[in-house]
Design a protein around this motif. Structure first.
Motif, PDB file in Angstrom:
ATOM      1  N   UNK A  24       6.061   1.913   9.568  1.00 57.66           N
ATOM      2  CA  UNK A  24       6.542   0.618  10.067  1.00 57.66           C
ATOM      3  C   UNK A  24       5.540  -0.511   9.889  1.00 57.66           C
ATOM      4  N   UNK A  25       4.269  -0.185   9.599  1.00 58.34           N
ATOM      5  CA  UNK A  25       3.251  -1.250   9.561  1.00 58.34           C
ATOM      6  C   UNK A  25       2.559  -1.415   8.208  1.00 58.34           C
ATOM      7  N   UNK A  26       3.063  -0.733   7.184  1.00 58.92           N
ATOM      8  CA  UNK A  26       2.569  -0.964   5.836  1.00 58.92           C
ATOM      9  C   UNK A  26       1.216  -0.380   5.504  1.00 58.92           C
ATOM     10  N   UNK A  27       0.774   0.640   6.259  1.00 59.53           N
ATOM     11  CA  UNK A  27      -0.519   1.247   5.937  1.00 59.53           C
ATOM     12  C   UNK A  27      -0.380   2.506   5.079  1.00 59.53           C
ATOM     13  N   UNK A  28       0.861   2.861   4.737  1.00 56.83           N
ATOM     14  CA  UNK A  28       1.095   4.014   3.878  1.00 56.83           C
ATOM     15  C   UNK A  28       1.262   5.326   4.612  1.00 56.83           C
ATOM     16  N   UNK A  29       1.190   5.280   5.956  1.00 56.37           N
ATOM     17  CA  UNK A  29       1.317   6.482   6.783  1.00 56.37           C
ATOM     18  C   UNK A  29       2.430   6.264   7.805  1.00 56.37           C
ATOM     19  N   UNK A  30       3.284   7.258   7.964  1.00 54.19           N
ATOM     20  CA  UNK A  30       4.367   7.161   8.936  1.00 54.19           C
ATOM     21  C   UNK A  30       3.845   7.023  10.355  1.00 54.19           C
TER      22      UNK A  30
END
Length: 512
Positions: A24-30
């Protein structure tokens, strides 16, 4: 037999590997907010409960199965408040959430272990299993040695960075081996109860317990570990009677004695689970060269030991094994799901299996995944950037995605009425409407070859017959005619006192 929560009687679980589900925050990790945004999707699929892999703080040497703080979630997923919100949002949708509890070991970074390493005796000296000399290695176990001023070697579980928590030895045979009743093992057990209490108070509905049968060491026939879990059962009955407990044990007669509600069928050991889906000639391959007999034999052995209760859970897969699609094509997977969703026990669907996500070949190991890494790639939602999983740059994704241009996506399959997604959805719906097919309905195997034929019977006596024919060859099953509730595959007809079933077909029949 432990009385289980009412909702568990009809539960269909969806397993979420949190780092690969939705970012949800665009860091590449769920993360948790990503999961919350997809709860309606899980509900639309038909699943009523979630098993989420470990989400506690961790150095992630084993993808979170190496916990450094049991009472704090890993910051990459969000905060404790975010997880509490996830519980609430699931409950609003009449869904339940099981956390993955890892009681057998921690990370070397856990504060308990750091205190345990000290030479001076303290509260945590006996929290882990240590020999009494650095020169003495524990026979039959791996160990950590020479890592601190404390004299002794520390037993490890699995990876060398996972020191084993001390629940005692069933039959101590060395001076350094403590019994279950000694203060150290008892303190460990109370600490784990406190962890469970913490998350149940925040809204968790229970736990799937990692390697639940491995806690007490040198444990003859599991007697010591059964005794330990009975102790936990008494605690839960007193404080959290509605908490659901599912064990990764693989021996339901033992786990159910210990107070678990359901046991998880293991993909290793004597279960013959992999004979069905993941071997050179899987039973569900259309080549028709597989063998289901040994699986049925072992299943029935465990089924009888567990008093013919529908309490053995069979997963489509999980984070520890190859994707179904590595061995089976989409049509074969439809037949496999017809089996999985008509068997007793709560079904567990591994995220992405409902669309036939593939095992991604040739990946470098990520966070202790090794050969399992290819089964942990990010969920494929649509045809947008990163298949809708994340807005991050491709190189920042937790694990690379399936690069194939024809990779399956949720959006594509939901738009195609003939897709695997729609078949899974229809089978779950039928299960929910048919008590004989649900978790507690009894099972009797009629034929154990090609086809596999079994009868499911509800408490009220109403029954269904299930015919599973994965092979390409037609088959005939002699029986009285009933009402066909569902056909997966090419088709079937009733003629001359038997059902003539096409190859690659499963039929579910309501018996009068």
């Amino acid at each position: 037999m432990t009385k289980q929560p009412e909702w568990l009687n009809t539960a269909v679980f969806y397993e979420i590997y949190p780092q690969s589900f939705m970012d949800s925050n665009g860091d590449g990790i769920g993360d948790f907010n990503g999961i919350i945004s997809k709860l309606d999707y899980i509900k639309e699929l038909g699943c009523t409960a979630i098993w989420m892999n470990p989400c506690f703080d961790s150095p992630f040497g084993d993808a979170g199965y190496d916990v450094s703080d049991y009472k704090k979630v890993a910051p990459r997923y969000g905060t404790n408040a975010d997880l509490k919100k996830l519980f609430k949002e699931a409950h609003k949708r009449n869904m339940h959430v099981l956390l993955d509890l890892v009681p057998g070991h921690t990370s070397v970074e856990h504060k308990w272990f750091k205190e345990s390493m000290k030479a001076q005796k303290n509260e945590f000296t006996d929290r882990y299993i240590w020999t009494d000399s650095i020169w003495k290695e524990p026979s039959g176990y791996g160990s950590l040695r020479g890592i601190s001023d404390r004299d002794g070697s520390c037993v490890v579980n699995f990876f060398s960075h996972q020191p084993a928590l001390n629940y005692g030895f069933y039959k101590p045979s060395e001076s350094w081996q403590q019994s279950f009743d000694d203060p150290g093992p008892q303190a460990t057990l109370e600490a784990m109860k406190d962890v469970m209490r913490f998350w149940l108070n925040l809204g968790a509905d229970g736990f799937r317990v990692d390697m639940a049968g491995s806690l007490v060491k040198n444990d003859e026939d599991g007697k010591g570990t059964i005794r330990l879990w009975k102790n936990v059962r008494a605690f839960l009955d007193k404080e959290f009677p509605s908490a659901a407990m599912v064990s990764e044990w693989g021996e339901p007669d033992k786990s159910l004695q210990g107070g678990f509600h359901m046991d998880f069928l293991l993909h290793f050991g004597p279960s013959h689970y992999n004979d069905l889906f993941r071997c050179r000639e899987p039973y569900f391959s259309s080549r028709g060269k597989g063998d289901v007999k040994e699986f049925v034999k072992k299943y029935l052995e465990n089924y009888e030991k567990s008093e013919r209760k529908g309490l053995i859970c069979i997963p489509s897969g999980n984070h520890d094994m190859d994707r179904l699609a590595r061995s089976l094509n989409p049509q074969e997977m439809k037949i496999a799901f017809a089996f999985l969703l008509t068997m007793p026990g709560a079904p567990f669907i591994y995220y992405g299996d409902e669309i036939g996500m593939r095992y991604v070949e040739g990946l470098v190991s990520k966070e202790g995944g090794y050969g399992r890494t290819g089964a942990r790639s990010p969920m494929q939602w649509d045809s947008s950037k990163n298949a809708g999983f994340s807005s991050a740059e491709k190189k920042k994704l937790y694990i690379p995605q399936d690069p194939a241009p024809d990779r399956p996506t949720v959006k594509q399959q939901m738009a195609d009425k003939s897709s695997l997604w729609h078949e899974v959805n229809a089978l779950i719906s039928l299960r929910m409407q048919t008590p004989a097919l649900q978790n507690l309905g009894e099972i009797d195997f009629i034929e154990t070859g090609y086809p596999l034929v079994y009868k499911r019977t509800a408490v009220d006596g109403k029954a269904c017959m299930v015919i599973i024919n994965p092979s390409q060859k037609k088959c005939e099953v002699k029986m009285k005619e009933g009402q066909v509730l569902h056909i997966t595959g090419k088709g079937a007809e009733y003629k001359n006192g038997c059902y003539k079933v096409e190859g690659g077909t499963a039929v579910i029949i309501n018996l009068a």
